[in-house]
Design a protein around this motif. Structure first.
Motif, PDB file in Angstrom:
ATOM      1  N   ARG A 210       0.845  -1.194   0.000  1.00 40.22           N
ATOM      2  CA  ARG A 210       0.000   0.000   0.000  1.00 40.22           C
ATOM      3  C   ARG A 210       0.879   1.242   0.000  1.00 40.22           C
ATOM      4  O   ARG A 210       1.916   1.293   0.677  1.00 40.22           O
ATOM      5  N   SER A 211       0.450   2.241  -0.767  1.00 39.82           N
ATOM      6  CA  SER A 211       1.193   3.486  -0.870  1.00 39.82           C
ATOM      7  C   SER A 211       0.193   4.607  -1.082  1.00 39.82           C
ATOM      8  O   SER A 211      -0.988   4.355  -1.343  1.00 39.82           O
ATOM      9  N   ARG A 212       0.658   5.849  -0.955  1.00 46.08           N
ATOM     10  CA  ARG A 212      -0.158   7.003  -1.307  1.00 46.08           C
ATOM     11  C   ARG A 212       0.436   7.676  -2.527  1.00 46.08           C
ATOM     12  O   ARG A 212       1.630   7.574  -2.800  1.00 46.08           O
ATOM     13  N   VAL A 213      -0.399   8.376  -3.272  1.00 44.79           N
ATOM     14  CA  VAL A 213       0.069   9.093  -4.445  1.00 44.79           C
ATOM     15  C   VAL A 213       1.227  10.012  -4.063  1.00 44.79           C
ATOM     16  O   VAL A 213       1.160  10.756  -3.072  1.00 44.79           O
ATOM     17  N   GLY A 214       2.307   9.934  -4.837  1.00 44.81           N
ATOM     18  CA  GLY A 214       3.462  10.774  -4.597  1.00 44.81           C
ATOM     19  C   GLY A 214       4.497  10.178  -3.675  1.00 44.81           C
ATOM     20  O   GLY A 214       5.619  10.689  -3.586  1.00 44.81           O
ATOM     21  N   ASP A 215       4.156   9.089  -2.982  1.00 41.15           N
ATOM     22  CA  ASP A 215       5.121   8.433  -2.111  1.00 41.15           C
ATOM     23  C   ASP A 215       6.164   7.681  -2.935  1.00 41.15           C
ATOM     24  O   ASP A 215       5.910   7.277  -4.076  1.00 41.15           O
ATOM     25  N   THR A 216       7.317   7.469  -2.329  1.00 40.49           N
ATOM     26  CA  THR A 216       8.298   6.553  -2.895  1.00 40.49           C
ATOM     27  C   THR A 216       8.115   5.202  -2.234  1.00 40.49           C
ATOM     28  O   THR A 216       8.173   5.083  -1.002  1.00 40.49           O
ATOM     29  N   LEU A 217       7.873   4.197  -3.036  1.00 36.79           N
ATOM     30  CA  LEU A 217       7.639   2.841  -2.542  1.00 36.79           C
ATOM     31  C   LEU A 217       8.894   2.011  -2.786  1.00 36.79           C
ATOM     32  O   LEU A 217       9.440   2.013  -3.901  1.00 36.79           O
TER      33      LEU A 217
ATOM     34  N   LEU B 115       1.228   0.137 -13.096  1.00 39.91           N
ATOM     35  CA  LEU B 115       1.890   1.345 -12.624  1.00 39.91           C
ATOM     36  C   LEU B 115       2.822   1.910 -13.691  1.00 39.91           C
ATOM     37  O   LEU B 115       3.626   1.182 -14.279  1.00 39.91           O
ATOM     38  N   ALA B 116       2.718   3.198 -13.916  1.00 44.70           N
ATOM     39  CA  ALA B 116       3.604   3.877 -14.862  1.00 44.70           C
ATOM     40  C   ALA B 116       4.848   4.324 -14.107  1.00 44.70           C
ATOM     41  O   ALA B 116       5.033   5.501 -13.799  1.00 44.70           O
ATOM     42  N   LEU B 117       5.710   3.365 -13.805  1.00 51.17           N
ATOM     43  CA  LEU B 117       6.934   3.667 -13.083  1.00 51.17           C
ATOM     44  C   LEU B 117       8.097   3.798 -14.062  1.00 51.17           C
ATOM     45  O   LEU B 117       7.926   3.661 -15.269  1.00 51.17           O
TER      46      LEU B 117
ATOM     47  N   LYS C 279       8.286   5.952  -7.487  1.00 48.85           N
ATOM     48  CA  LYS C 279       7.186   6.781  -7.006  1.00 48.85           C
ATOM     49  C   LYS C 279       5.869   6.265  -7.558  1.00 48.85           C
ATOM     50  O   LYS C 279       5.807   5.777  -8.688  1.00 48.85           O
ATOM     51  N   THR C 280       4.824   6.395  -6.760  1.00 48.28           N
ATOM     52  CA  THR C 280       3.494   5.984  -7.190  1.00 48.28           C
ATOM     53  C   THR C 280       2.716   7.228  -7.607  1.00 48.28           C
ATOM     54  O   THR C 280       2.362   8.063  -6.769  1.00 48.28           O
TER      55      THR C 280
END
Length: 440
Positions: free
Chosen positions: A25-32, A51-53, A79-80
Motif C-alpha cells: 500500500r502506498s499514497r500518491v506521490g510516495d516513494t515505494l 503502474l507507470a513507473l 514513485k506511485t
C-alpha cells in the motif's frame, strides 16, 4: 511453501509464504521500496502491473533489468503517481501461475468516493500441485497443440460442483472459446469453495470491492445475487458510474465497485466465463445462515458488462488530439500449433528488439490490437495507461475478441523499453509479446 487447497496439502511457491502475497500500500506521490529476496530454486522477477513507473524498475528480465538469481536480492524503488487498484507478480515465464502475485493499492489522499469499508479480492485459477500437475507440465501439453493431441486442454475432476473441468463454451464477451486450460479449482484470495473467505460488514454499510483477476487462463463473471454493483473504476482509473448486476474481467484487468451490504449473508459469486468452473466468497452482515457451495448460483444474469462497456470519467480522459503515429499489433497463431506471436513473430528474450515497435517521446500513439486468431486475448501494455477509443475507459489491459481490432491511444510520456503482451500466461510463454520502444 506448503498450503492447503481443495482440502489437501499442496506444495507451491509464493511471496512471504502466503497465498496471495501481502498487500502493498502506498499514497500518491510516495516513494515505494519493495525488497525482494529470491528463495526459489530459479531466477525470478517482479512486475508492478498497471503502474507507470520508471523503466528500470519494470521487472522484465533481459529487457528492463536482469532477473534476480536464486539466493540474491533486489529492491525496486519508485514513485506511485496515480491512485488505484493494481497488483504485482513475477514476470518470469509461468511463475505467476504458482502464487507469485499479490495486490498493490495506491491511495488518493483526496479520495472522492464515500465508503465505509474496503474488500480487496484477488481471483485466480489453480492447478499447481494438484494431481501432480504444475504450470510447466500444462505448458508442455499445450505446446503439442490440438492438431497432434486432439485437445490442448486437460480435463480435471470436480469438487462439489464448484471446480473447473468440462469443455470451454461460447461467451458474448470472449467469443466461441473461453480458454485453453480447464483448472481443477478457482480461488478467491487463495481460498477455495471448501473454505471460502468471509468478509464481515454491517448491514447498510457501503463497501468498496477492489476486484483483481490474477488468473493464468480464465476470465471471470462476478456478481452478488440480489445486490447491485456500482462500477466506479477499471484498471485503477475512474469511469462514469453505472449500476450493474455482474461484470466480466479478463486476466490482468481490475474493477472497483461499490455495494450496499444487505441484512443477511450473500455470496460474492465468481463464474469462470466461457468455462464451467465457479467459486465464491461471503459478504456477511452477521444475520442469517451463510451460503454454501451447493446454494451458490451457476448463472449471473441481468445487466452484465465488460470493461469496454464503460466510459472514462471526464477528469481522466485524454485531451483531444490526432494520433501522431499508428502501429498495428496483429495477434497471430493458433490452437492447432500453439504458436502464438505478434505480427507473425514469436518474442525471443535473447533478441527482444527483433519485435520492437519504435515511437517518439511526446507523440500521441495509436495501437491497433488486431486479433487474427480464433482465441480471445487480454492485451497489456507496460509503463502507460491507454484510452480505449475516443471516450472509452483508461486502462492498461483490454480484451480483444477473435477476429476483432481494438484501437487504443496513449501519450508517449514515459520513455523506455516497454513490453506489450497477451496476459494469458500460456500465450505469453509461447511468444505473444512485443516491445514498444522510445527514448527521451
Amino acid at each position: 511453501m506448503s498450503t492447503r487447497i481443495g482440502g489437501a496439502p499442496v506444495q507451491t511457491w509464493g511471496y512471504n509464504r502466503g497465498l496471495p502475497g501481502p498487500l502493498l500500500r502506498s499514497r500518491v506521490g510516495d516513494t515505494l521500496a519493495v525488497a525482494q529476496h529470491n528463495g526459489l530454486p530459479e531466477a525470478t522477477s517482479m512486475h508492478f502491473h498497471g503502474l507507470a513507473l520508471r523503466n528500470d524498475m519494470d521487472g522484465v528480465p533481459a529487457l528492463t533489468q536482469a532477473a534476480t538469481a536464486p539466493g540474491a536480492a533486489f529492491t525496486a524503488t519508485f514513485k506511485t503517481a496515480h491512485p488505484g487498484t493494481y497488483w504485482y507478480h513475477s514476470h518470469m515465464e509461468l511463475q505467476r501461475d504458482r502464487a507469485l502475485y499479490g495486490p498493490l493499492i495506491v491511495d488518493d489522499p483526496h479520495e472522492p468516493l464515500p465508503y465505509d469499508a474496503e474488500w480487496v479480492v484477488l481471483l485466480d485459477d489453480w492447478l499447481d500441485g494438484i494431481d501432480g500437475r504444475t504450470p510447466a507440465i500444462q505448458a508442455a501439453t499445450l505446446s503439442k497443440g490440438m492438431g497432434s493431441t486432439g485437445s490442448g486442454r486437460s480435463g480435471m475432476s470436480g469438487m462439489s460442483g464448484m471446480s473447473g473441468g468440462g469443455s470451454s463454451t461460447a461467451s458474448p464477451f470472449l467469443g466461441s472459446d473461453g480458454g485453453d486450460v480447464n483448472y481443477p479449482l478457482h480461488l478467491v484470495n487463495g481460498r477455495d469453495p471448501l473454505d471460502p473467505e468471509v468478509f464481515r460488514a454491517k448491514a447498510g454499510q457501503r463497501v468498496r470491492i477492489r476486484l483483481i483477476n490474477s488468473a493464468g487462463d480464465t476470465a471471470y463473471r462476478v456478481g452478488i445475487p440480489g445486490v447491485r454493483l456500482t462500477v466506479t473504476h477499471t484498471d485503477g482509473f475512474p469511469v462514469v458510474h453505472q449500476e450493474v448486476d455482474a461484470l466480466v474481467l479478463g486476466m490482468g484487468e481490475r474493477f472497483d465497485v461499490l455495494v450496499t451490504v444487505p441484512d443477511h449473508p450473500v455470496p460474492l459469486t465468481v463464474l469462470a466465463e466461457g468455462k464451467t468452473g465457479r467459486t465464491f466468497a461471503i459478504l456477511d452482515a452477521g444475520r442469517g445462515r451463510r451460503p454454501t457451495a451447493a446454494s451458490v448460483p451457476t448463472r449471473l444474469g441481468g445487466k452484465v458488462i465488460g470493461a469496454r462497456m464503460t466510459a472514462a470519467d471526464p477528469s481522466v480522459r485524454l485531451a483531444p488530439k490526432e494520433a501522431d503515429v499508428t502501429h498495428t499489433l496483429a495477434m497471430t497463431g493458433s490452437m492447432s500449433r500453439y504458436d502464438w506471436g505478434i505480427n507473425g513473430r514469436r518474442y525471443d528474450e535473447s533478441d527482444p528488439f527483433a519485435s520492437a515497435v519504435d515511437i517518439r517521446a511526446g507523440h500521441r500513439v495509436r495501437l491497433d490490437f488486431a486479433n487474427r486468431t480464433m482465441m480471445w486475448h487480454p492485451m497489456h501494455l507496460h509503463g502507460h495507461t491507454f484510452q480505449v477509443g475516443a471516450t472509452g475507459p483508461r486502462k492498461d489491459t483490454v480484451v480483444v475478441k477473435p477476429m476483432e481490432t481494438v484501437s487504443v491511444f496513449f501519450d508517449a510520456d514515459n520513455p523506455g523499453q516497454w513490453l506489450t503482451h497477451c496476459h494469458n500466461a500460456y500465450h505469453a510463454a509461447r511468444g505473444m509479446m512485443a516491445v514498444v520502444s522510445y527514448v527521451q
